[in-house]
Enzyme design. Structure first.
Site, PDB file in Angstrom:
ATOM      1  N   ARG A 554     -36.777 -13.766   1.892  1.00 55.44           N
ATOM      2  CA  ARG A 554     -37.338 -14.963   1.238  1.00 55.44           C
ATOM      3  C   ARG A 554     -38.968 -14.999   0.976  1.00 55.44           C
ATOM      4  O   ARG A 554     -39.329 -14.067   2.448  1.00 55.44           O
ATOM      5  CB  ARG A 554     -37.233 -16.042   2.479  1.00 55.44           C
ATOM      6  CG  ARG A 554     -35.665 -16.069   2.187  1.00 55.44           C
ATOM      7  CD  ARG A 554     -35.727 -18.215   3.028  1.00 55.44           C
ATOM      8  NE  ARG A 554     -34.722 -18.919   2.684  1.00 55.44           N
ATOM      9  CZ  ARG A 554     -33.841 -17.546   4.098  1.00 55.44           C
ATOM     10  NH1 ARG A 554     -34.356 -17.334   4.754  1.00 55.44           N
ATOM     11  NH2 ARG A 554     -32.412 -18.468   4.471  1.00 55.44           N
ATOM     12  N   SER A 618     -37.437  -7.860  10.547  1.00 61.68           N
ATOM     13  CA  SER A 618     -36.691  -7.829  11.445  1.00 61.68           C
ATOM     14  C   SER A 618     -35.440  -6.124  11.172  1.00 61.68           C
ATOM     15  O   SER A 618     -34.550  -5.585  11.055  1.00 61.68           O
ATOM     16  CB  SER A 618     -34.715  -8.838  10.017  1.00 61.68           C
ATOM     17  OG  SER A 618     -35.640  -9.926  10.207  1.00 61.68           O
ATOM     18  N   ASP A 672     -37.199 -11.254  13.347  1.00 65.29           N
ATOM     19  CA  ASP A 672     -36.315 -12.480  13.928  1.00 65.29           C
ATOM     20  C   ASP A 672     -35.860 -13.174  14.536  1.00 65.29           C
ATOM     21  O   ASP A 672     -35.938 -13.859  14.690  1.00 65.29           O
ATOM     22  CB  ASP A 672     -35.594 -12.112  12.349  1.00 65.29           C
ATOM     23  CG  ASP A 672     -34.462 -11.233  12.560  1.00 65.29           C
ATOM     24  OD1 ASP A 672     -34.528 -10.386  13.724  1.00 65.29           O
ATOM     25  OD2 ASP A 672     -33.000 -10.829  12.328  1.00 65.29           O
TER      26      ASP A 672
HETATM   27  C1  BG6 Z   1     -32.354 -15.933   8.865  1.00 67.87           C
HETATM   28  C2  BG6 Z   1     -33.528 -15.516   9.294  1.00 67.87           C
HETATM   29  O1  BG6 Z   1     -30.999 -17.660   8.593  1.00 67.87           O
HETATM   30  O2  BG6 Z   1     -31.114 -15.829   9.508  1.00 67.87           O
HETATM   31  C3  BG6 Z   1     -33.823 -14.255   9.217  1.00 67.87           C
HETATM   32  O3  BG6 Z   1     -34.687 -16.772   8.413  1.00 67.87           O
HETATM   33  C4  BG6 Z   1     -32.401 -13.240   9.866  1.00 67.87           C
HETATM   34  O4  BG6 Z   1     -34.607 -13.790   9.315  1.00 67.87           O
HETATM   35  C5  BG6 Z   1     -31.167 -14.087   9.412  1.00 67.87           C
HETATM   36  O5  BG6 Z   1     -33.101 -12.177   9.781  1.00 67.87           O
HETATM   37  C6  BG6 Z   1     -30.611 -13.264  10.007  1.00 67.87           C
HETATM   38  O6  BG6 Z   1     -28.954 -13.718   9.232  1.00 67.87           O
HETATM   39  P1  BG6 Z   1     -27.958 -12.857   8.593  1.00 67.87           P
HETATM   40  O7  BG6 Z   1     -26.732 -13.181   8.377  1.00 67.87           O
HETATM   41  O8  BG6 Z   1     -29.164 -13.055   7.047  1.00 67.87           O
HETATM   42  O9  BG6 Z   1     -28.652 -11.196   8.474  1.00 67.87           O
HETATM   43  C1  GLC Z   2     -31.662  -5.260  13.780  1.00 65.34           C
HETATM   44  C2  GLC Z   2     -32.973  -4.982  13.394  1.00 65.34           C
HETATM   45  C3  GLC Z   2     -33.362  -6.235  14.585  1.00 65.34           C
HETATM   46  C4  GLC Z   2     -33.075  -7.382  14.013  1.00 65.34           C
HETATM   47  C5  GLC Z   2     -31.007  -7.552  14.323  1.00 65.34           C
HETATM   48  C6  GLC Z   2     -31.127  -9.168  13.344  1.00 65.34           C
HETATM   49  O1  GLC Z   2     -30.802  -4.840  14.699  1.00 65.34           O
HETATM   50  O2  GLC Z   2     -32.758  -3.775  13.917  1.00 65.34           O
HETATM   51  O3  GLC Z   2     -34.861  -5.916  14.710  1.00 65.34           O
HETATM   52  O4  GLC Z   2     -33.698  -8.420  15.188  1.00 65.34           O
HETATM   53  O5  GLC Z   2     -30.581  -6.513  13.224  1.00 65.34           O
HETATM   54  O6  GLC Z   2     -31.042  -9.089  12.495  1.00 65.34           O
END
Ligand code: BG6
Ligand code: GLC
Length: 937
Positions: A554, A618, A672
């Site tokens: 995003r 992340s 994240d």
């Molecule tokens: C989102 C966050 O809502 O959730 C992200 O904005 C995060 O930063 C993500 O990495 C994690 O969930 P998923 O299921 O999209 O991996």
């Molecule tokens: C993976 C990444 C970590 C992140 C997590 C959730 O473990 O290494 O940085 O926070 O995924 O998205």
């Protein structure tokens, strides 16, 4: 009366050819006479031994061409049963009460349906039928399940007569049908509710019949185990099938009447679980015991009831069961004799004797025989009258039986939410063998339940024995299968002790990760984030944010205003990161990100403005400051080359420079988990933990700075990105990994890495389930061992399937649909098993996540020397949010393992981009305050 040639010729009764002169059994007015010999002839029509048996199938279905007896005396066809010839007005008058209109029959059907539905409820009111669960959960699956097991599938039995003595005497009945040295299989329900059909042995009602039988066997020193006890309807249902299609209804119309059917378990309130189906024994013979049929009962019925052993009970059965029909017919003949419509008005002692009519025959010879037996002159008119009486009694019985069958089919159709129901009905009982009965039953059922098609499959001599054997075999198979499945799933179950161990191990790894000297060996990196405080609400300004590493990439515009001025306002755009970009050269990945930013800025009219940017990235990054993050290693399917070991902020800046069109002011890079904690912290100042359970899993929390040896200073706190996905990469969790986990790890993009994440997160759970399913198929515990090539495809079973399959409500149907879409034809048992696997895998994931979180909560409590800690966890991630039970598993485990912490879970609704903007805002404020003295401000 005129001569024989002048007599009206009833259509059906006289068509009988070859009826034995005095058959031993009742067959109904128009049926084919069937004595025990003629029945066993049917056995030769079907395969009585061998792997697949095809009981004789009646060609007609409810849609079939069977002919209803045409109403004779009732123009307009309002009277559908009991058809006295108009030329015998006295006979017509006597038989008239047995005539029932379609309206009356519909009413009975309606009452029966209501009584069945009421019977399924826990709080049973008046007008119910018992609806007894049988614990038979599946019908034969056509794989040759039979008893005794192959190669010898011959059934051996010996028939022993049960005289009237034992039937009414004390309760120490001897097993009646036991082939020596074979398991005894008994066709009665387990806890006897009441006797019927002339049985009244004392000391049995309310007791477990299986146990009584077992005790009797032991008294006789036999080595026989009673394995199952089933009702005869169940045995019939299980013993009949149409080709490979099993029967889902069992119907008995013999001495008594009853039925069973495969009901959706969720409608049987007395059951603890509501999965799949269960066979319910309706015991519909008791219908009407509380007066529901008062309007159709005749004085003859009342007489029959009054003279029965169970007065006032089984009223419906007494209108249909052959045990009672003969008596109704006798009473009608007595009335006719009194009315001078029979035997010129004379009666005989035999005619006045209860029980003298036991067989109602359709043929002329049978009528003659009966009249002789009753001491009456078998004149032609009397023979004809007897036939009329038989016809009326049988037709009414068939019509009434049809009302109940129609009610049951309608109920099944409704409960299965089908526009049309198509089922096979296994039928047994001598009454049913009578053609008149059958035809009327079929036609009337079709009339009363037009949206249901019931194919009647007639039982043959050994059907019931086979049925009971099948139940026993199914029970054995399910038990064996349950044991094997449990064994296979056992390593995936975490005992409470294991959960404590995981918690303790993580606590230890956290300490090691924070300490300089042990940091390198620790599997949780415990990375400082340089975020020193949660938001205080004073953050202001417009910021760009990027959110990379979850399901979506995003780009956001975040406007931080005072609460009075509207609070936080966000606009965002989702962009895809194609796998070839995520796994190609790093420069290509960052160029792609920049393209997306350009697109976003263009759409938002942001050209010319260089907004400060917060970057949610992340992946594990070593930070030396807020705006620097050295990528330690990729996770979650990203492998873009040339990035590991580099500062990703710098990589982004380089890509912006390559584009040479605009400037980017990256002020903060956050994980994240941190973005989520900050985002939730804006609403709840108690939020000091961030948790992600989505594609990957990870957590961050506010640690005391004095414990963070990598960062100088001892005052205050710093948010630590734990990177707990890597927990166990140093081998400390090895005892908890199963061979399924090892397989998932082996085929992943990063073998040996992120071992904890691979037990928990959305990227891997579906794969674990797939591995288990593959093994279940190999062990022939699933899909009957049919090869399932689809299951060999990695990723074919994504984690969202777990959410669907485990959701409440129509979960089983969902499971079947999911499997169907994969080209896997699943039985109810298969669907249940797949669901069980999903449950075990997601439960373990939730418990592991909970155990880890408990370690974090306890660490915070311990750090602060508190007896009790109250803390909020900001959570995000599709698995946590969308799985129906995952969050409960986590919360439950935290409660169990961290009883001194009150942990509140706050789901992030805005994503971590908002948190990244908040961190950027703090960074800007700090930067400004640092710059202020220099500029004299
Ligand atoms: C989102 C966050 O809502 O959730 C992200 O904005 C995060 O930063 C993500 O990495 C994690 O969930 P998923 O299921 O999209 O991996
Ligand atoms: C993976 C990444 C970590 C992140 C997590 C959730 O473990 O290494 O940085 O926070 O995924 O998205």
């Amino acid at each position: 009366m005129s001569s024989r040639q002048d007599e009206p010729v009833p259509q059906e009764p006289h068509k009988e050819a070859g009826s034995p002169a005095c058959p031993a059994q009742w067959v109904g007015a128009a049926g084919t006479a069937q004595d025990p010999q003629s029945r066993s002839r049917h056995v030769t029509e079907v395969v009585s031994t061998g792997p697949v048996r095809h009981p004789r199938t009646l060609p007609a279905t409810c849609l079939g061409p069977a002919r209803l007896p045409q109403p004779v005396g009732a123009p307009g066809g309002s009277q559908l049963c009991s058809l006295p010839d108009p030329r015998c007005p006295q006979v017509q008058r006597v038989l008239q009460p047995l005539s029932l209109s379609l309206q009356q029959l519909s009413r009975v059907q309606h009452h029966m349906l209501a009584a069945m539905e009421a019977g399924l409820r826990l709080r049973k009111g008046a007008h119910t039928v018992p609806m007894l669960p049988t614990y038979v959960r599946s019908t034969p699956d056509g794989t040759g399940e039979s008893w005794p097991p192959a190669p010898s599938r011959q059934l051996r039995w010996r028939t022993a007569p049960i005289g009237s003595g034992p039937l009414r005497a004390g309760g120490r009945a001897v097993p009646a049908a036991a082939a020596p040295d074979s398991p005894v299989l008994l066709s009665l329900q387990s806890k006897l509710q009441s006797w019927s059909k002339g049985y009244s042995c004392s000391g049995v009602v309310g007791r477990d019949v299986g146990q009584l039988l077992q005790a009797a066997i032991q008294r006789q020193s036999h080595d026989i185990n009673v394995m199952v006890v089933v009702n005869d309807t169940v045995a019939t249902m299980m013993g009949c099938r149409l080709g490979t299609k099993p029967c889902e209804v069992g119907l008995i119309v013999g001495a008594g009447t009853n039925s069973c059917f495969m009901e959706e378990a969720r409608y049987v309130e007395s059951l603890d679980d509501n999965e799949g189906r269960m066979c319910v024994n309706t015991e519909w013979g008791t219908f009407g015991d509380t007066g529901a049929m008062a309007d159709i009962l005749t004085t003859y019925d009342e007489h029959v009831d009054a003279g029965s052993l169970n007065k006032g009970k089984h009223r419906f059965e007494k209108l249909i069961g052959s045990l009672y029909l003969g008596e109704i017919a006798r009473l009608l003949l007595v009335q006719l004799a009194q009315d001078k419509a029979l035997h010129a008005g004379g009666t005989t002692p035999q005619l006045r004797t209860q029980g003298m009519v036991t067989a109602l025959e359709g043929g002329l010879a049978a009528a003659q025989c009966l009249l002789q037996k009753l001491g009456l002159q078998p004149s032609d008119p009397d023979c004809f009258t007897v036939q009329q009486v038989c016809l009326a009694v049988v037709t009414r019985a068939a019509c009434l039986c049809a009302t109940s069958l129609a009610a049951m089919l309608t109920h099944m159709r409704k409960n299965r939410e089908l526009p049309q129901l198509d089922v096979c009905v296994g039928v047994d009982g001598d009454t049913f063998q009578a053609r008149r009965f059958r035809q009327t039953l079929l036609e009337m059922t079709k009339k009363l339940a037009p949206e249901c098609t019931a194919t009647l499959v007639s039982a043959v001599d050994d059907s019931r024995a086979q049925g009971v054997a099948v139940v026993a075999a199914v029970a054995l198979r399910l038990e064996a299968q349950r044991r094997e499945v449990d064994q296979l799933l056992q390593p995936l179950r975490l005992a409470p002790r294991a959960r404590q161990q995981v918690q303790a191990l993580l606590q230890c790894e956290m300490e090691r990760g924070l300490r300089q000297e042990t940091h390198a060996q620790a599997s949780t990196r415990m990375l400082p984030t340089y975020v020193r405080a949660t938001p205080d609400g004073s953050e202001r300004g417009d910021f760009l944010a990027l959110d990379l590493g979850g399901t979506n990439f995003r780009v956001l515009l975040v406007k931080l205003r005072s609460r009075e001025a509207g609070g936080i306002c966000m606009v965002s755009e989702i962009y895809s990161i194609p796998p070839e970009v995520a796994q190609g050269p790093g420069s290509q990945l960052f160029d792609h990100i920049v393209e997306c930013i350009v697109d976003f800025q263009t759409k938002q009219g942001l050209w010319g403005r260089t907004l400060p940017l917060g970057f949610t990235f992340s992946f594990p990054c070593q930070q030396k400051s807020l705006d620097q993050g050295i990528l330690l290693n990729w996770t979650k399917g990203f492998t873009a080359s040339g990035c590991e070991g580099k500062d990703v902020v710098e990589l982004l800046r380089e890509a912006v420079r390559r584009k040479n069109q605009f400037d980017l002011d990256v002020v903060a890079i956050v994980n994240d988990t941190v973005g989520t904690m900050m985002s939730c912290g804006y609403d709840d100042p108690n939020c000091e933990v961030g948790l992600i359970v989505g594609t990957g899993t990870n957590a961050c929390y506010m640690e005391e700075l004095r414990n963070v040896e990598a960062v100088p200073g001892a005052e205050g706190r710093m948010c630590i990105n734990m990177e707990w996905g890597a927990f166990g990469d140093n081998g400390c969790l090895d005892e908890f990994f199963t061979h399924f986990d090892a397989q998932v790890d082996r085929v992943s993009l990063n073998p040996g890495k992120q071992r904890f994440e691979k037990l928990i997160s959305g990227m891997y759970l579906g794969e674990i389930v797939r591995m288990v399913l593959v093994e279940l198929v190999e062990k022939e515990l699933l899909f009957q061992g049919r090869p399932c090539p689809a299951l060999q495809t990695p990723g074919i079973f994504p984690t969202k399937f777990l959410s669907t399959i485990e959701s409440d409500g129509l979960a089983l149907r969902q499971a079947s649909a999911v499997l169907q879409n994969l080209g896997l034809a699943a039985s109810v048992e298969d669907a249940l098993l797949v669901r069980k696997v999903c449950q075990v895998v997601s439960l373990r994931a939730g418990q592991l996540c909970g155990a880890a979180l408990a370690a974090v909560a306890e660490k915070i409590r311990d750090n602060r020397g508190l007896a009790q800690l109250a803390v909020t966890v900001g959570v995000d991630g599709t698995l946590y949010k969308l799985h129906p039970h995952f969050s409960q598993h986590v919360q439950q485990t935290v409660k169990e393992l961290a009883p001194r912490c009150t942990v509140t879970f706050l789901q992030s609704e805005d994503g971590s981009g908002k948190g990244a903007a908040l961190v950027a805002a703090v960074a800007c404020r700090i930067a400004q305050s640092r710059a202020a003295p220099a500029t004299g401000q």
